[in-house]
Design a protein around this motif. Structure first.
Motif, PDB file in Angstrom:
ATOM      1  N   GLY A   1     -14.777  15.285 -12.921  1.00  0.00           N
ATOM      2  CA  GLY A   1     -13.506  15.138 -12.218  1.00  0.00           C
ATOM      3  C   GLY A   1     -13.531  15.739 -10.829  1.00  0.00           C
ATOM      4  N   MET A   2     -14.161  16.900 -10.705  1.00  0.00           N
ATOM      5  CA  MET A   2     -14.266  17.515  -9.379  1.00  0.00           C
ATOM      6  C   MET A   2     -15.184  16.674  -8.486  1.00  0.00           C
ATOM      7  SD  MET A   2     -12.554  20.563  -9.278  1.00  0.00           S
ATOM      8  CE  MET A   2     -13.361  22.046  -8.681  1.00  0.00           C
ATOM      9  N   THR A   3     -16.184  16.038  -9.090  1.00  0.00           N
ATOM     10  CA  THR A   3     -17.020  15.102  -8.336  1.00  0.00           C
ATOM     11  C   THR A   3     -16.176  13.938  -7.833  1.00  0.00           C
ATOM     12  OG1 THR A   3     -19.036  15.684  -9.529  1.00  0.00           O
ATOM     13  CG2 THR A   3     -18.973  13.505  -8.505  1.00  0.00           C
ATOM     14  N   ALA A   4     -15.357  13.372  -8.709  1.00  0.00           N
ATOM     15  CA  ALA A   4     -14.467  12.281  -8.291  1.00  0.00           C
ATOM     16  C   ALA A   4     -13.508  12.755  -7.195  1.00  0.00           C
ATOM     17  CB  ALA A   4     -13.693  11.752  -9.494  1.00  0.00           C
ATOM     18  N   GLU A   5     -13.050  13.992  -7.292  1.00  0.00           N
ATOM     19  CA  GLU A   5     -12.124  14.524  -6.276  1.00  0.00           C
ATOM     20  C   GLU A   5     -12.771  14.530  -4.898  1.00  0.00           C
ATOM     21  OE1 GLU A   5      -9.512  17.082  -3.888  1.00  0.00           O
ATOM     22  OE2 GLU A   5     -11.679  17.142  -4.117  1.00  0.00           O
ATOM     23  N   TYR A   6     -13.978  15.075  -4.795  1.00  0.00           N
ATOM     24  CA  TYR A   6     -14.564  15.128  -3.455  1.00  0.00           C
ATOM     25  C   TYR A   6     -14.984  13.744  -2.965  1.00  0.00           C
ATOM     26  CZ  TYR A   6     -19.618  15.117  -4.882  1.00  0.00           C
ATOM     27  OH  TYR A   6     -20.857  14.786  -5.354  1.00  0.00           O
TER      28      TYR A   6
ATOM     29  N   CYS B   1     -12.251   5.032 -11.058  1.00  0.00           N
ATOM     30  CA  CYS B   1     -11.459   3.807 -11.139  1.00  0.00           C
ATOM     31  C   CYS B   1      -9.961   4.119 -11.171  1.00  0.00           C
ATOM     32  CB  CYS B   1     -11.847   3.001 -12.370  1.00  0.00           C
ATOM     33  SG  CYS B   1     -13.459   2.198 -12.279  1.00  0.00           S
ATOM     34  N   GLN B   2      -9.571   5.037 -12.047  1.00  0.00           N
ATOM     35  CA  GLN B   2      -8.146   5.363 -12.180  1.00  0.00           C
ATOM     36  C   GLN B   2      -7.576   5.965 -10.908  1.00  0.00           C
ATOM     37  OE1 GLN B   2      -7.041   7.265 -16.165  1.00  0.00           O
ATOM     38  NE2 GLN B   2      -9.258   7.513 -16.096  1.00  0.00           N
ATOM     39  N   TRP B   3      -8.293   6.957 -10.387  1.00  0.00           N
ATOM     40  CA  TRP B   3      -7.778   7.685  -9.230  1.00  0.00           C
ATOM     41  C   TRP B   3      -7.825   6.802  -7.985  1.00  0.00           C
ATOM     42  CZ3 TRP B   3      -9.402  13.532  -8.723  1.00  0.00           C
ATOM     43  CH2 TRP B   3      -8.371  14.242  -8.106  1.00  0.00           C
ATOM     44  N   GLY B   4      -8.883   6.002  -7.847  1.00  0.00           N
ATOM     45  CA  GLY B   4      -8.957   5.082  -6.726  1.00  0.00           C
ATOM     46  C   GLY B   4      -7.800   4.095  -6.740  1.00  0.00           C
ATOM     47  N   LYS B   5      -7.484   3.571  -7.930  1.00  0.00           N
ATOM     48  CA  LYS B   5      -6.347   2.659  -8.066  1.00  0.00           C
ATOM     49  C   LYS B   5      -5.042   3.360  -7.704  1.00  0.00           C
ATOM     50  CE  LYS B   5      -4.663  -1.327  -9.459  1.00  0.00           C
ATOM     51  NZ  LYS B   5      -4.978  -2.570  -8.706  1.00  0.00           N
ATOM     52  N   ALA B   6      -4.875   4.591  -8.163  1.00  0.00           N
ATOM     53  CA  ALA B   6      -3.659   5.351  -7.852  1.00  0.00           C
ATOM     54  C   ALA B   6      -3.515   5.608  -6.360  1.00  0.00           C
ATOM     55  CB  ALA B   6      -3.663   6.668  -8.622  1.00  0.00           C
ATOM     56  N   LEU B   7      -4.632   5.668  -5.650  1.00  0.00           N
ATOM     57  CA  LEU B   7      -4.604   5.882  -4.193  1.00  0.00           C
ATOM     58  C   LEU B   7      -4.347   4.590  -3.418  1.00  0.00           C
ATOM     59  CD1 LEU B   7      -7.617   8.361  -3.886  1.00  0.00           C
ATOM     60  CD2 LEU B   7      -5.197   8.914  -3.536  1.00  0.00           C
ATOM     61  N   GLY B   8      -4.239   3.481  -4.138  1.00  0.00           N
ATOM     62  CA  GLY B   8      -3.899   2.216  -3.501  1.00  0.00           C
ATOM     63  C   GLY B   8      -5.067   1.308  -3.189  1.00  0.00           C
ATOM     64  N   ALA B   9      -6.249   1.627  -3.720  1.00  0.00           N
ATOM     65  CA  ALA B   9      -7.428   0.811  -3.454  1.00  0.00           C
ATOM     66  C   ALA B   9      -7.550  -0.325  -4.464  1.00  0.00           C
ATOM     67  CB  ALA B   9      -8.690   1.670  -3.503  1.00  0.00           C
ATOM     68  N   ALA B  10      -8.240  -1.386  -4.049  1.00  0.00           N
ATOM     69  CA  ALA B  10      -8.698  -2.406  -4.990  1.00  0.00           C
ATOM     70  C   ALA B  10     -10.052  -1.938  -5.518  1.00  0.00           C
ATOM     71  CB  ALA B  10      -8.833  -3.752  -4.289  1.00  0.00           C
ATOM     72  N   VAL B  11     -10.209  -1.904  -6.829  1.00  0.00           N
ATOM     73  CA  VAL B  11     -11.389  -1.296  -7.443  1.00  0.00           C
ATOM     74  C   VAL B  11     -12.254  -2.360  -8.111  1.00  0.00           C
ATOM     75  CG1 VAL B  11     -12.215   0.402  -9.115  1.00  0.00           C
ATOM     76  CG2 VAL B  11     -10.083   0.830  -7.861  1.00  0.00           C
ATOM     77  N   ILE B  12     -13.527  -2.408  -7.697  1.00  0.00           N
ATOM     78  CA  ILE B  12     -14.521  -3.256  -8.345  1.00  0.00           C
ATOM     79  C   ILE B  12     -15.486  -2.325  -9.075  1.00  0.00           C
ATOM     80  CG2 ILE B  12     -16.336  -4.979  -8.040  1.00  0.00           C
ATOM     81  CD1 ILE B  12     -15.051  -5.670  -5.323  1.00  0.00           C
TER      82      ILE B  12
ATOM     83  N   ASN C   1      -5.736  19.756  -7.268  1.00  0.00           N
ATOM     84  CA  ASN C   1      -5.545  18.323  -7.029  1.00  0.00           C
ATOM     85  C   ASN C   1      -5.906  17.527  -8.281  1.00  0.00           C
ATOM     86  OD1 ASN C   1      -5.016  15.960  -5.613  1.00  0.00           O
ATOM     87  ND2 ASN C   1      -6.970  15.928  -4.544  1.00  0.00           N
ATOM     88  N   LEU C   2      -7.029  17.898  -8.910  1.00  0.00           N
ATOM     89  CA  LEU C   2      -7.488  17.211 -10.121  1.00  0.00           C
ATOM     90  C   LEU C   2      -6.525  17.420 -11.282  1.00  0.00           C
ATOM     91  CD1 LEU C   2      -9.640  15.679 -11.783  1.00  0.00           C
ATOM     92  CD2 LEU C   2     -10.809  17.882 -12.078  1.00  0.00           C
ATOM     93  N   PHE C   3      -6.173  18.673 -11.556  1.00  0.00           N
ATOM     94  CA  PHE C   3      -5.272  18.963 -12.669  1.00  0.00           C
ATOM     95  C   PHE C   3      -3.909  18.292 -12.454  1.00  0.00           C
ATOM     96  CE2 PHE C   3      -7.649  23.216 -13.517  1.00  0.00           C
ATOM     97  CZ  PHE C   3      -8.622  22.532 -14.214  1.00  0.00           C
TER      98      PHE C   3
ATOM     99  N   GLY D   1      -0.437  11.976 -15.154  1.00  0.00           N
ATOM    100  CA  GLY D   1      -0.786  10.745 -15.837  1.00  0.00           C
ATOM    101  C   GLY D   1      -1.521   9.734 -14.987  1.00  0.00           C
ATOM    102  N   LYS D   2      -1.739  10.053 -13.700  1.00  0.00           N
ATOM    103  CA  LYS D   2      -2.506   9.140 -12.841  1.00  0.00           C
ATOM    104  C   LYS D   2      -3.937   8.997 -13.339  1.00  0.00           C
ATOM    105  CE  LYS D   2       0.016  10.145  -8.554  1.00  0.00           C
ATOM    106  NZ  LYS D   2      -0.073  10.788  -7.212  1.00  0.00           N
ATOM    107  N   VAL D   3      -4.469  10.090 -13.886  1.00  0.00           N
ATOM    108  CA  VAL D   3      -5.839  10.092 -14.397  1.00  0.00           C
ATOM    109  C   VAL D   3      -5.812  10.567 -15.849  1.00  0.00           C
ATOM    110  CG1 VAL D   3      -8.122  11.143 -14.215  1.00  0.00           C
ATOM    111  CG2 VAL D   3      -6.895  10.486 -12.144  1.00  0.00           C
ATOM    112  N   VAL D   4      -6.381   9.774 -16.734  1.00  0.00           N
ATOM    113  CA  VAL D   4      -6.564  10.159 -18.132  1.00  0.00           C
ATOM    114  C   VAL D   4      -8.062  10.334 -18.347  1.00  0.00           C
ATOM    115  CG1 VAL D   4      -6.303   9.452 -20.539  1.00  0.00           C
ATOM    116  CG2 VAL D   4      -4.521   8.889 -18.865  1.00  0.00           C
TER     117      VAL D   4
END
Length: 324
Positions: A124-129, A157-168, A281-283, A289-292
């Motif tokens: 998760g911290m990796t995804a954060e940075y 995928c989850q967090w990128g989508k929550a930030l408004g990105a289109a995720v492939i 930020n991660l917690f 609920g943005k990230v499960v």
């Protein structure tokens, strides 16, 4: 005496041995933590095989876990016995208890379980940075996530989508594709059956991606350059398929003045205040609920070898934890 997994020589999963060890009392700036859940990560296999050299042999592998403070060292005021904590630190987490530095530890909110925390301190911290620091994802971006059904991939995928990105996302099977879609991927590419570069061009109408998050390495690195827009960023953060081979830096110019980076979590969390900010930020993303964080497999600490076999076969999805 506590139980721990120790490695006396590098090699396959069979070198993971359950043994009794004796821990010293925590020193200044240290905590004794009773682990309730321990995270399993590909980096653990890199240390086990010797790809990443451990500072000494034997050693206890593992970099992340969550649990409770048993005791604190002299001068420690930030934590007290009984506190719920999570940490990402140097080697040593594959154990019932361990000594860990305060600077590597954060308070764990009640809203986040031990298993979820142990699964996301490193991933998760990796995804954060990656999403907030390596390339700051913004609404309207298209991002490509390799190994989208893996532990880090599902968070990206989850967090990128929550930030408004289109995720492939790229995945190895239809089942993994469904999992990635359920966790925010707008499109999935079955990399064993499809040319992911051609599919990215098709999906984006030729506009390509702002950033590629690549934890796979050798198999995906060079083709990923062809999925990027001009000035796009390729963030190579793992080597699941092997280390990236040397390449001609001159390729980056004609492909669109691209950026390539090999970031690491431990550089980002070297400053205590940055680590606390990242964890907050991660917690927050998890509590909202943005990230499960899906924990899809659990192994007893004594069964760490089989946990490594499952991980290396790419048979796992989401996160896997060891339970002491």
């Amino acid at each position: 005496m506590v139980k721990a997994i120790r490695i006396h020589k590098t090699g396959g999963p069979e070198v993971l041995q359950l043994e009794d060890i004796t821990l010293p009392a925590p020193g200044p700036g240290e905590l004794l933590v009773r682990n309730r859940a321990i995270g399993l990560n590909f980096i653990d296999t890199y240390f086990r095989t010797g790809l990443y050299p451990a500072p000494h042999l034997p050693f206890v592998p593992g970099n992340e876990a969550a649990g409770e403070v048993v005791s604190v060292g002299p001068g420690v005021t930030e934590f007290k016995p009984g506190d719920r904590v999570a940490y990402v630190a140097t080697l040593g987490s594959y154990a019932e208890e361990r000594i860990v530095a305060v600077n590597s530890t954060v308070a764990l909110p009640e809203a986040v379980s031990f298993e979820a925390a142990a699964s996301m301190m490193l991933k998760g911290m990796t995804a954060e940075y990656l999403l907030h620091r390596t390339y700051k994802v913004k609404p309207g971006d298209t991002i490509l996530v390799h190994a989208a059904a893996g532990g880090t991939g599902l968070i990206l995928c989850q967090w990128g989508k929550a930030l408004g990105a289109a995720v492939i996302g790229t995945v190895g099977s239809k089942e993994k594709g469904e999992l990635a879609k359920a966790h925010g991927a707008d499109h999935v590419i079955l990399y064993r059956e499809e040319d992911f570069v051609a599919r990215v061009k098709e999906i984006t109408g030729g506009k390509l991606c702002a950033v590629v998050y690549d934890g796979v390495g050798k198999d995906t690195f060079l083709p990923s350059l062809d999925t990027l827009q001009p000035f796009g960023v390729l963030a190579s953060f793992g080597n699941a398929s092997g280390t990236v081979e040397p390449f001609n830096l001159g390729l980056l110019g004609p492909k669109g003045s691209l950026y390539v980076t090999r970031p690491t979590l431990f550089t980002h969390i070297a400053k205590r205040e940055t680590m606390v900010e990242m964890a907050s930020n991660l917690f927050g993303a998890v509590a909202s609920g943005k990230v499960v964080v899906p924990v899809n497999a659990r192994f007893a600490l004594a069964d760490a070898a089989n946990a490594h076999r499952a991980l290396e076969s790419r048979g796992t999805t989401g996160s896997t934890v060891l339970i002491p």
